[in-house]
Design a protein around this motif. Structure first.
Motif, PDB file in Angstrom:
ATOM      1  N   ARG A 236      -0.583  15.014  70.199  1.00 31.22           N
ATOM      2  CA  ARG A 236       0.783  14.406  69.831  1.00 31.22           C
ATOM      3  C   ARG A 236       0.504  13.988  68.410  1.00 31.22           C
ATOM      4  O   ARG A 236       1.516  14.031  67.498  1.00 31.22           O
ATOM      5  CB  ARG A 236       0.502  13.099  70.597  1.00 31.22           C
ATOM      6  CG  ARG A 236       1.529  12.057  70.014  1.00 31.22           C
ATOM      7  CD  ARG A 236       1.751  10.532  70.771  1.00 31.22           C
ATOM      8  NE  ARG A 236       2.640   9.691  70.255  1.00 31.22           N
ATOM      9  CZ  ARG A 236       2.712   8.493  70.525  1.00 31.22           C
ATOM     10  NH1 ARG A 236       1.876   8.018  71.540  1.00 31.22           N
ATOM     11  NH2 ARG A 236       3.542   7.693  69.832  1.00 31.22           N
ATOM     12  N   TRP A 237      -0.700  13.586  67.619  1.00 34.33           N
ATOM     13  CA  TRP A 237      -0.696  13.247  66.358  1.00 34.33           C
ATOM     14  C   TRP A 237      -1.765  14.364  65.862  1.00 34.33           C
ATOM     15  O   TRP A 237      -2.560  14.575  66.137  1.00 34.33           O
ATOM     16  CB  TRP A 237      -1.519  11.865  66.423  1.00 34.33           C
ATOM     17  CG  TRP A 237      -0.548  10.677  66.945  1.00 34.33           C
ATOM     18  CD1 TRP A 237      -0.789   9.861  68.142  1.00 34.33           C
ATOM     19  CD2 TRP A 237       0.426   9.914  66.098  1.00 34.33           C
ATOM     20  NE1 TRP A 237       0.155   9.087  68.074  1.00 34.33           N
ATOM     21  CE2 TRP A 237       0.842   9.020  66.986  1.00 34.33           C
ATOM     22  CE3 TRP A 237       0.796  10.202  64.747  1.00 34.33           C
ATOM     23  CZ2 TRP A 237       1.795   8.068  66.632  1.00 34.33           C
ATOM     24  CZ3 TRP A 237       1.671   9.254  64.424  1.00 34.33           C
ATOM     25  CH2 TRP A 237       2.261   8.105  65.301  1.00 34.33           C
ATOM     26  N   GLY A 238      -1.231  14.722  64.516  1.00 31.86           N
ATOM     27  CA  GLY A 238      -1.824  15.561  63.845  1.00 31.86           C
ATOM     28  C   GLY A 238      -2.007  15.189  62.337  1.00 31.86           C
ATOM     29  O   GLY A 238      -1.226  14.548  61.940  1.00 31.86           O
ATOM     30  N   LEU A 239      -3.102  15.484  61.620  1.00 26.29           N
ATOM     31  CA  LEU A 239      -3.457  15.111  60.327  1.00 26.29           C
ATOM     32  C   LEU A 239      -3.741  16.562  59.529  1.00 26.29           C
ATOM     33  O   LEU A 239      -4.563  17.253  59.933  1.00 26.29           O
ATOM     34  CB  LEU A 239      -4.542  14.144  60.075  1.00 26.29           C
ATOM     35  CG  LEU A 239      -5.184  13.772  58.967  1.00 26.29           C
ATOM     36  CD1 LEU A 239      -5.726  12.238  59.126  1.00 26.29           C
ATOM     37  CD2 LEU A 239      -6.239  14.436  58.274  1.00 26.29           C
ATOM     38  N   THR A 240      -3.185  16.508  58.344  1.00 30.24           N
ATOM     39  CA  THR A 240      -3.653  17.479  57.238  1.00 30.24           C
ATOM     40  C   THR A 240      -4.062  16.973  55.778  1.00 30.24           C
ATOM     41  O   THR A 240      -3.375  16.151  55.637  1.00 30.24           O
ATOM     42  CB  THR A 240      -2.490  18.551  57.205  1.00 30.24           C
ATOM     43  OG1 THR A 240      -2.797  19.732  56.310  1.00 30.24           O
ATOM     44  CG2 THR A 240      -1.251  17.988  56.752  1.00 30.24           C
ATOM     45  N   THR A 241      -4.906  17.679  55.216  1.00 34.89           N
ATOM     46  CA  THR A 241      -5.476  17.214  53.795  1.00 34.89           C
ATOM     47  C   THR A 241      -5.141  18.301  52.903  1.00 34.89           C
ATOM     48  O   THR A 241      -5.247  19.308  52.964  1.00 34.89           O
ATOM     49  CB  THR A 241      -6.788  16.512  53.749  1.00 34.89           C
ATOM     50  OG1 THR A 241      -7.471  17.695  53.985  1.00 34.89           O
ATOM     51  CG2 THR A 241      -7.112  15.728  55.082  1.00 34.89           C
TER      52      THR A 241
END
Length: 397
Positions: A374-379
């Motif tokens: 459901r929750w994704g993070l990218t940097t």
């Protein structure tokens, strides 16, 4: 600001060797590759050409054949825009900045649909020319460049310091490369897909001690296109999309490695940018289901996983070795294969991170799918994490 920003679709070419020999009789043309990706991404997002109101490109390599690429592409696509048509540049953060600016155009109400796209061609350029260009771009020409001090050098120092300070082992750090290659073996866009063992990683020739060949990024060409839109447009299609919920940025006011003594393995910029993104999204690090991080070397993935709050300081390497960041683990990281195996066409790398998040959050990642993501993070990164840009996305199905 004007409403929420959705990520509706994406397309990319497999990372590898696409650039032609500069002296060859036939050339692979950047605009032809990008045009196909625009068509594919628009189809994936279920939008029409006339819906597109802005184009934010990553600035291409200096040895790209077509200069002034953004306005050339607007002409090639016959795509008039009322929103911005521009290129952005920020070394390794370039693609993350392009994505960020495309989102800003929508937030400011300047366009309802904006593309973030770009191409990175470098594989046919000699290693010497590429290294010289990279040193001048990433370091202080009066200090780093004259000493032949490349980015891998400071990451190697990070690894040495990390092992000394926390008692982490060479094997624990090297396990990140094994994990990334396993993930890459499931990704058709990855540059290197043959699985490797820990013994394989440790047996490779050193690049900069203690980092070996499989722990540093390969050179390769890549291109990607992301479709961003207002949530109103995304909702009108009746299809799933990813919503941009949080964003954080911090620059330490330092160029690469600071001459001012500091904690070289804290990655303070990522700590602050990540915290800001979590606050805006209204979540905490423990809520993230999947992370695609800008980590050129194994040690960087370890340290940034701590900076983003997934693990306490000094525990990231052990967690990776315990497979907590592997598919099926507590927090899968770099399910695309990461920069060491998926590949690292630097000026578009963070667009590939978004491509992976889109596939995961829309539940279409195949064998590498994270269950119920459901929750994704990218940097994105600018140097030795002297600056970081973090985006948090939520699946809307």
């Amino acid at each position: 600001m004007n409403g929420n920003v959705a990520v509706m679709g994406a397309s990319a070419i497999p990372i590898g060797r696409h650039q032609s020999d500069p002296n060859g009789p036939l050339q692979t043309l950047e605009h032809e590759i990008l045009a196909k990706l625009v068509v594919q991404a628009a189809r994936d997002a279920h939008i029409e050409k006339d819906d597109i109101g802005g184009l934010v490109f990553t600035s291409p390599r200096t040895y790209t054949r077509q200069k002034y690429l953004h306005t050339f592409m607007a002409n090639y696509l016959r795509l008039p825009c009322d929103g911005t048509v521009m290129e952005v540049m920020g070394n390794g953060m370039t693609a993350a900045l392009a994505f960020d600016e495309a989102a800003n155009q929508i937030r400011l109400g300047r366009a309802k649909v904006v593309l973030a796209l770009g191409i990175n061609m470098e594989s046919a350029i000699s290693s010497t020319e590429h290294a010289m260009s990279s040193m001048r771009a990433t370091g202080d020409i009066d200090f780093h460049a004259t000493a032949g001090f490349i980015p891998i050098s400071w990451y190697a120092m990070d690894a040495t310091r990390y092992m000394y300070q926390y008692g982490a082992t060479r094997e624990q750090i090297a396990s990140v490369a094994v994990k990334n290659r396993y993930h890459a073996s499931l990704n058709p866009l990855a540059q290197y897909r043959k699985p490797i063992s820990l013994e394989d990683v440790l047996a490779q020739r050193p690049i900069v001690e203690p980092l070996g060949l499989y722990e540093v990024p390969p050179r390769g060409d890549g291109a990607a296109c992301i479709v961003l839109a207002s949530e109103e447009v995304a909702r009108s299609t009746g299809r799933p999309y990813a919503l941009l919920r949080g964003r954080g940025f911090h620059h330490e006011g330092a160029h690469q490695i600071s001459e001012v003594p500091n904690d070289m393995i804290e990655f303070n910029a990522a700590v602050r940018a990540g915290a800001a993104a979590y606050r805006e999204a209204g979540i905490e690090a423990r809520d993230i289901d999947i992370a695609e991080v800008y980590a050129p070397c194994t040690i960087v993935e370890v340290i940034v996983s701590e900076a983003l709050g997934f693990f306490a300081r000094g525990e990231g390497a052990a967690a990776a070795a315990a497979k907590e960041t592997t598919l099926g683990g507590r927090i899968p990281i770099s399910t695309s294969g990461g920069l060491t195996s998926r590949g690292h066409p630097a000026l578009v790398t963070s667009l590939y991170n978004v491509v992976e998040l889109v596939d995961q959050l829309l539940n279409r990642a195949g064998e590498r799918q994270v269950t119920d993501a459901r929750w994704g993070l990218t940097t994105g990164e600018l140097g030795n994490y002297n600056a970081a840009l973090v985006h948090v996305l939520e699946a809307i199905r």
